[in-house]
Design a protein around this motif. Sequence first.
Motif, PDB file in Angstrom:
ATOM      1  N   SER A 164     -25.673 -31.228   6.634  1.00 41.43           N
ATOM      2  CA  SER A 164     -24.291 -31.569   6.512  1.00 41.43           C
ATOM      3  C   SER A 164     -23.546 -30.828   7.474  1.00 41.43           C
ATOM      4  CB  SER A 164     -23.982 -31.402   5.190  1.00 41.43           C
ATOM      5  OG  SER A 164     -22.410 -31.392   5.164  1.00 41.43           O
ATOM      6  N   TRP A 165     -22.566 -31.366   8.142  1.00 40.45           N
ATOM      7  CA  TRP A 165     -21.987 -30.712   9.024  1.00 40.45           C
ATOM      8  C   TRP A 165     -20.453 -31.202   9.037  1.00 40.45           C
ATOM      9  CZ3 TRP A 165     -19.360 -33.693  13.027  1.00 40.45           C
ATOM     10  CH2 TRP A 165     -20.041 -34.840  13.152  1.00 40.45           C
ATOM     11  N   THR A 166     -19.500 -30.164   9.531  1.00 40.61           N
ATOM     12  CA  THR A 166     -17.864 -30.675   9.613  1.00 40.61           C
ATOM     13  C   THR A 166     -17.722 -30.315  10.976  1.00 40.61           C
ATOM     14  OG1 THR A 166     -17.858 -29.871   7.340  1.00 40.61           O
ATOM     15  CG2 THR A 166     -15.800 -30.268   8.600  1.00 40.61           C
ATOM     16  N   SER A 167     -16.745 -31.218  11.391  1.00 33.77           N
ATOM     17  CA  SER A 167     -16.193 -31.011  12.772  1.00 33.77           C
ATOM     18  C   SER A 167     -14.635 -31.031  12.700  1.00 33.77           C
ATOM     19  CB  SER A 167     -16.649 -31.698  13.831  1.00 33.77           C
ATOM     20  OG  SER A 167     -16.101 -33.206  13.666  1.00 33.77           O
ATOM     21  N   ALA A 168     -13.848 -30.174  13.242  1.00 38.60           N
ATOM     22  CA  ALA A 168     -12.408 -30.216  13.439  1.00 38.60           C
ATOM     23  C   ALA A 168     -12.157 -30.723  14.731  1.00 38.60           C
ATOM     24  CB  ALA A 168     -11.796 -28.791  13.003  1.00 38.60           C
ATOM     25  N   ASP A 169     -11.459 -31.965  14.644  1.00 42.21           N
ATOM     26  CA  ASP A 169     -10.810 -32.298  16.229  1.00 42.21           C
ATOM     27  C   ASP A 169      -9.543 -32.353  16.237  1.00 42.21           C
ATOM     28  OD1 ASP A 169     -13.713 -32.725  16.466  1.00 42.21           O
ATOM     29  OD2 ASP A 169     -13.435 -35.089  16.416  1.00 42.21           O
ATOM     30  N   ILE A 170      -8.921 -32.172  17.338  1.00 36.70           N
ATOM     31  CA  ILE A 170      -7.498 -32.151  17.629  1.00 36.70           C
ATOM     32  C   ILE A 170      -7.357 -33.336  18.462  1.00 36.70           C
ATOM     33  CG2 ILE A 170      -5.094 -31.388  18.497  1.00 36.70           C
ATOM     34  CD1 ILE A 170      -6.526 -28.617  17.711  1.00 36.70           C
ATOM     35  N   ASP A 171      -6.463 -34.506  18.279  1.00 36.66           N
ATOM     36  CA  ASP A 171      -6.160 -35.646  18.908  1.00 36.66           C
ATOM     37  C   ASP A 171      -4.744 -35.005  19.632  1.00 36.66           C
ATOM     38  OD1 ASP A 171      -5.855 -37.869  20.411  1.00 36.66           O
ATOM     39  OD2 ASP A 171      -5.186 -39.165  18.370  1.00 36.66           O
ATOM     40  N   ALA A 172      -4.835 -34.666  20.733  1.00 36.14           N
ATOM     41  CA  ALA A 172      -3.825 -33.835  21.571  1.00 36.14           C
ATOM     42  C   ALA A 172      -2.571 -34.875  21.987  1.00 36.14           C
ATOM     43  CB  ALA A 172      -4.616 -33.108  22.818  1.00 36.14           C
ATOM     44  N   VAL A 173      -1.616 -34.414  21.764  1.00 31.88           N
ATOM     45  CA  VAL A 173      -0.358 -34.907  22.119  1.00 31.88           C
ATOM     46  C   VAL A 173       0.365 -34.320  23.441  1.00 31.88           C
ATOM     47  CG1 VAL A 173       2.000 -35.484  21.451  1.00 31.88           C
ATOM     48  CG2 VAL A 173       0.233 -35.920  19.782  1.00 31.88           C
ATOM     49  N   ALA A 174       0.142 -32.798  23.312  1.00 31.02           N
ATOM     50  CA  ALA A 174       0.412 -32.054  24.550  1.00 31.02           C
ATOM     51  C   ALA A 174      -0.483 -30.672  24.729  1.00 31.02           C
ATOM     52  CB  ALA A 174       2.034 -31.455  24.256  1.00 31.02           C
ATOM     53  N   ILE A 175      -0.773 -30.627  25.843  1.00 30.60           N
ATOM     54  CA  ILE A 175      -1.674 -29.213  26.300  1.00 30.60           C
ATOM     55  C   ILE A 175      -0.888 -28.764  27.609  1.00 30.60           C
ATOM     56  CG2 ILE A 175      -3.917 -28.893  27.113  1.00 30.60           C
ATOM     57  CD1 ILE A 175      -4.788 -31.611  26.137  1.00 30.60           C
ATOM     58  N   GLY A 176      -0.827 -27.383  27.559  1.00 30.15           N
ATOM     59  CA  GLY A 176      -0.273 -26.420  28.454  1.00 30.15           C
ATOM     60  C   GLY A 176      -0.958 -25.361  28.625  1.00 30.15           C
ATOM     61  N   HIS A 177      -0.636 -24.626  29.612  1.00 28.56           N
ATOM     62  CA  HIS A 177      -1.169 -23.035  29.652  1.00 28.56           C
ATOM     63  C   HIS A 177      -0.202 -22.229  28.990  1.00 28.56           C
ATOM     64  CE1 HIS A 177      -3.229 -24.682  33.629  1.00 28.56           C
ATOM     65  NE2 HIS A 177      -3.916 -23.838  32.872  1.00 28.56           N
ATOM     66  N   ASP A 178      -0.758 -21.050  28.479  1.00 26.41           N
ATOM     67  CA  ASP A 178      -0.077 -20.287  27.636  1.00 26.41           C
ATOM     68  C   ASP A 178       0.302 -19.136  28.522  1.00 26.41           C
ATOM     69  OD1 ASP A 178       0.906 -18.289  26.034  1.00 26.41           O
ATOM     70  OD2 ASP A 178      -0.929 -18.160  24.665  1.00 26.41           O
ATOM     71  N   LEU A 179       1.798 -19.291  28.834  1.00 27.51           N
ATOM     72  CA  LEU A 179       2.376 -18.247  29.925  1.00 27.51           C
ATOM     73  C   LEU A 179       2.716 -16.927  29.429  1.00 27.51           C
ATOM     74  CD1 LEU A 179       5.048 -20.761  31.540  1.00 27.51           C
ATOM     75  CD2 LEU A 179       2.707 -20.456  32.142  1.00 27.51           C
ATOM     76  N   ALA A 180       2.184 -16.652  28.125  1.00 27.67           N
ATOM     77  CA  ALA A 180       2.277 -15.116  27.917  1.00 27.67           C
ATOM     78  C   ALA A 180       0.862 -14.548  28.748  1.00 27.67           C
ATOM     79  CB  ALA A 180       1.897 -14.953  26.320  1.00 27.67           C
ATOM     80  N   TRP A 181      -0.119 -15.317  29.091  1.00 30.89           N
ATOM     81  CA  TRP A 181      -1.020 -14.586  29.782  1.00 30.89           C
ATOM     82  C   TRP A 181      -1.195 -14.711  31.261  1.00 30.89           C
ATOM     83  CZ3 TRP A 181      -4.104 -11.526  27.112  1.00 30.89           C
ATOM     84  CH2 TRP A 181      -4.025 -11.530  25.636  1.00 30.89           C
ATOM     85  N   GLY A 182      -0.167 -15.337  31.920  1.00 27.24           N
ATOM     86  CA  GLY A 182      -0.246 -15.698  33.388  1.00 27.24           C
ATOM     87  C   GLY A 182       0.717 -16.576  33.625  1.00 27.24           C
ATOM     88  N   THR A 183       0.816 -16.806  35.145  1.00 30.30           N
ATOM     89  CA  THR A 183       1.689 -17.933  35.476  1.00 30.30           C
ATOM     90  C   THR A 183       1.205 -19.361  35.849  1.00 30.30           C
ATOM     91  OG1 THR A 183       1.400 -17.310  37.792  1.00 30.30           O
ATOM     92  CG2 THR A 183       3.244 -16.118  36.698  1.00 30.30           C
ATOM     93  N   SER A 184       1.795 -20.477  35.971  1.00 26.25           N
ATOM     94  CA  SER A 184       1.369 -21.478  36.178  1.00 26.25           C
ATOM     95  C   SER A 184       2.230 -22.442  37.019  1.00 26.25           C
ATOM     96  CB  SER A 184       1.163 -22.479  34.779  1.00 26.25           C
ATOM     97  OG  SER A 184       0.459 -23.582  35.216  1.00 26.25           O
TER      98      SER A 184
END
Length: 158
Positions: free
Chosen positions: A92-112
């Motif tokens: 038995s296995w379980t998977s958690a998927d995210i059907d993305a609406v928006a994806i972006g870089h986390d600017l707390a860690w750098g620039t983009s």
Amino acid sequence: MNETMVCAVGRVATQPVYREMASGPSARFRLAVTARYWDREKNMWTDGHTNFFTVWANRQLATNTAASLTVGEPVIVQGRLKVRTDVREGQSWTSADIDAVAIGHDLAWGTSAFRRRGKPETAPAPAQPEPNWETTQEGSSSPMDAPAQQPPEAAVLT
């Protein structure tokens, strides 16, 4: 329709896999989300449990995801959470998927640097003479018999 929308902040764990499907482009990658907490005994931030999500992107988001993300980059993903449980070969296995609406870089860690993608170039349609929609001129029996008038250059749209 009630859907579970989530916002996950983590790091790209696998290189995005891009595919051209019959329904349009699709891309997927694994996202590692590690909880952090303040450990009072050690007087420092400590990593907690890491959750892994499979992030799915479709259409233009898939194309931009494949072109923009690499392993280890910090990202923010917003989308619909899909949790699936299955049994295969007695396991038995379980998977958690995210059907993305928006994806972006986390600017707390750098620039983009954001770059808007242009629309694909299409060949312009061949110019055809403008039909004369004016009333008939004297001696002419039909508006199509009248000589076509060319619009002034300033009125031509490009």
